[in-house]
Motif scaffolding. Structure first.
Motif, short mmCIF file in Angstrom:
data_model
loop_
_atom_site.label_atom_id
_atom_site.label_comp_id
_atom_site.label_asym_id
_atom_site.label_seq_id
_atom_site.Cartn_x
_atom_site.Cartn_y
_atom_site.Cartn_z
N LEU A 188 0.68 -1.07 0.02
CA LEU A 188 -0.17 0.05 0.01
C LEU A 188 0.80 1.28 -0.10
O LEU A 188 0.47 2.40 -0.70
CB LEU A 188 -0.92 0.04 1.18
N GLY A 189 1.93 1.27 0.59
CA GLY A 189 2.76 2.39 0.72
C GLY A 189 3.32 2.58 -0.74
O GLY A 189 3.54 3.75 -1.19
N CYS A 190 3.88 1.62 -1.38
CA CYS A 190 4.26 1.65 -2.68
C CYS A 190 3.10 2.20 -3.94
O CYS A 190 3.69 3.22 -4.58
CB CYS A 190 4.73 0.29 -3.21
N PHE A 191 1.96 2.13 -3.50
CA PHE A 191 0.78 2.49 -4.27
C PHE A 191 0.57 3.81 -4.26
O PHE A 191 0.54 4.51 -5.08
CB PHE A 191 -0.39 1.62 -4.03
N VAL A 192 0.45 4.33 -2.91
CA VAL A 192 0.49 5.45 -2.40
C VAL A 192 1.61 6.42 -2.94
O VAL A 192 1.38 7.62 -3.46
CB VAL A 192 0.36 5.54 -1.08
N ALA A 193 2.60 5.86 -2.79
CA ALA A 193 3.85 6.79 -3.28
C ALA A 193 3.60 7.02 -4.81
O ALA A 193 4.36 7.98 -5.16
CB ALA A 193 5.48 5.81 -2.99
N LYS A 194 3.28 5.95 -5.55
CA LYS A 194 2.84 6.13 -6.97
C LYS A 194 1.98 7.51 -7.18
O LYS A 194 2.30 8.14 -8.20
CB LYS A 194 2.43 4.90 -7.67
N ILE A 195 0.91 7.37 -6.44
CA ILE A 195 0.06 8.50 -6.57
C ILE A 195 0.54 9.74 -6.35
O ILE A 195 0.59 10.60 -7.21
CB ILE A 195 -1.04 7.93 -5.50
N PHE A 196 1.42 9.84 -5.07
CA PHE A 196 1.99 11.17 -4.69
C PHE A 196 3.02 11.68 -5.98
O PHE A 196 3.41 12.85 -6.10
CB PHE A 196 2.67 11.22 -3.60
N GLY A 197 3.73 10.63 -6.74
CA GLY A 197 4.82 11.01 -7.56
C GLY A 197 3.95 11.44 -8.81
O GLY A 197 4.39 12.52 -9.52
N ARG A 198 2.65 11.18 -9.03
CA ARG A 198 1.84 11.72 -10.16
C ARG A 198 1.15 13.20 -9.72
O ARG A 198 0.77 13.84 -10.63
CB ARG A 198 0.85 10.82 -10.51
N LEU A 199 1.37 13.55 -8.55
CA LEU A 199 0.95 14.88 -8.32
C LEU A 199 1.81 16.05 -8.48
O LEU A 199 1.49 17.06 -8.35
CB LEU A 199 0.51 14.71 -6.74
N LYS A 200 3.07 15.51 -8.75
CA LYS A 200 4.13 16.57 -9.13
C LYS A 200 3.68 17.48 -10.30
O LYS A 200 3.43 16.96 -11.18
CB LYS A 200 5.38 15.98 -9.28
N GLY A 201 3.47 18.79 -10.01
CA GLY A 201 3.16 19.68 -11.18
C GLY A 201 1.73 19.80 -10.99
O GLY A 201 1.14 20.58 -11.85
N SER A 202 0.84 18.97 -10.35
CA SER A 202 -0.65 19.38 -10.35
C SER A 202 -1.16 20.56 -9.65
O SER A 202 -0.35 21.13 -8.53
CB SER A 202 -1.28 18.16 -9.63
N ASP A 203 -2.25 21.13 -9.94
CA ASP A 203 -2.64 22.14 -9.08
C ASP A 203 -2.88 21.81 -7.49
O ASP A 203 -2.97 20.97 -7.16
CB ASP A 203 -3.87 22.69 -9.56
N SER A 204 -2.98 22.84 -6.67
CA SER A 204 -3.39 22.35 -5.30
C SER A 204 -4.72 22.26 -5.04
O SER A 204 -4.80 21.45 -4.05
CB SER A 204 -3.23 23.96 -4.58
N TYR A 205 -5.64 22.17 -6.03
CA TYR A 205 -7.01 21.59 -5.60
C TYR A 205 -6.99 20.05 -5.47
O TYR A 205 -7.51 19.47 -4.69
CB TYR A 205 -7.95 21.99 -6.45
#
Length: 390
Positions: free
Chosen positions: A328-345
């Motif tokens: 689950l940690g690896c899965f969530v880490a992937k999600i946060f990796g994809r958040l780079k450059g995303s808007d604050s919303y």
């Protein structure tokens, strides 16, 4: 078609269509959601292209090991319901990995449009259910299951509450991001809030209150955060002055005491199989063995340990829980990796939902259900598209 997942007669169902239908099915009666999950999971397993898409990646090895350990623990513990649940958990997580590869702007837009069309009917059904319950419990003075707490399409009031808390956060996000459609998202958010209130799930309400504050703060919506703080202050004042009008508020002490009893039994069960556990729903499987055997503790017969950490350790042991948490940690880490450059919303939405689920998970385990779990995964998938056309 290259991305056809399965066929119904001559009609081809693509990867994206299947994911969209699955997400919308979460707001239909729970057996529809389960059927949709089963169909998509088996389609994945029998479609080589889709199976490769869903199960590729190093983290999948952790999922395989966890699943094997959970199956063996269930078999050796004689927990046959745990065997079935292990397959279900693997199915949800495999579909989650598939969603991570498939979800894009189109899927997000179609799924949210589908949810928005179904939600009014869910609200009407829930309000109707409350009227029936109010008649039998308050007017006819009869005792019925869950009393005035509504279940709607979600099997249990706490599942209804958890789904609607997440949905309300989703519509707050949409309200903030899409100014031209604020009236629509406000109305839909209020519908989900009505369903949440009628579930009378105190933990879901708390999760929403905390999650909304986090969402507004991370989104830097300072004006809305100030208004929210003022409204929250008014609510707290009303609760202090008129506690008798808040459903189940007088049950808080009793409910927490019940959790302590459950955790005491879970501790004894954990000692019996500390390394590998006895599979999913171990508490349900073993609680009867401790009736009358723990001094001063009246055993409560329920499905799980009402804490995601305690339940993981009880069901999977130290070894199994470590593999599950690592995955689950690896899965969530992937999600946060994809958040780079995303808007604050979108960052605010994902962080708020994660915090709400973890907060709720300290006293209940509602995320381990088809509708709640897959909806949670879908919200995480919004990290895939920075500018979804909703």
């Amino acid at each position: 078609m290259e991305n056809t997942l399965f066929k119904i007669g001559k009609r081809q169902v693509t990867d994206k269509m299947a994911v969209t239908m699955l997400v919308v099915s979460l707001f239909l009666p729970f057996f529809v959601s389960i059927a949709a999950l089963v169909v998509i999971f088996f389609a994945l397993m029998f479609n080589k292209r889709a199976r490769t898409l869903a199960l590729e990646g190093k983290a999948t090895t952790l999922l395989y090991i966890f699943t094997a350990l959970s199956l063996l623990a269930s078999v050796f513990g004689g927990n046959w319901l745990g065997v079935l649940c292990t397959v279900g958990i693997f199915a949800v997580l495999a579909v989650g990995q598939f969603m991570l590869k498939v979800v894009d702007k189109g899927v997000i837009g179609s799924a949210i449009k589908g949810i928005s069309r179904v939600l009014p009917f869910v609200t009407l059904f829930t309000v109707g259910e409350f009227c029936v319950r109010f008649y039998f419990v308050v007017l006819a003075h009869q005792k019925i299951r869950f009393m005035t707490r509504c279940v709607s399409f979600f099997f249990n009031p706490n599942y209804l509450g958890a789904v609607m808390a997440t949905t309300t956060l989703l519509y707050i996000y949409l309200f903030l991001k899409h100014k031209e459609k604020r009236g629509k998202y406000l109305a839909l958010g209020l519908m989900s809030l009505v369903c949440l209130v009628l579930s009378q799930s105190l933990l879901s309400c708390l999760g929403l209150l905390v999650g909304a504050a986090i969402l507004l703060a991370v989104s830097r919506a300072w004006g809305w955060l100030g208004l929210y703080a003022a409204l929250l202050g008014a609510v707290v004042t009303a609760v202090v002055l008129f506690p008798e009008y808040i459903p189940r508020l007088d049950e808080i002490t009793e409910t927490f005491t019940l959790r302590l009893r459950i955790w005491r039994v879970a501790l004894e069960g954990f000692k019996e199989s500390a390394l590998f556990g006895q599979g999913p729903l171990t508490y349900f499987h073993v609680c009867g063995d401790y009736v009358g055997k723990i001094e001063g503790v009246k055993v409560w017969n329920t499905q799980h340990a009402h804490n995601i950490i305690f339940d993981s350790l009880l069901s999977y042991g130290i070894v199994g829980a470590m593999f599950l948490w690592s995955y689950l940690g690896c899965f969530v880490a992937k999600i946060f990796g994809r958040l780079k450059g995303s808007d604050s919303y979108i960052k605010g939405l994902i962080i708020s939902v994660l915090c709400a689920v973890l907060l709720h998970g300290m006293l209940d385990v509602t995320v381990l259900w088809v509708q709640t779990g897959i909806l949670f995964l879908f919200v995480l998938m919004l990290a895939n598209e920075k500018d979804a056309l909703i």
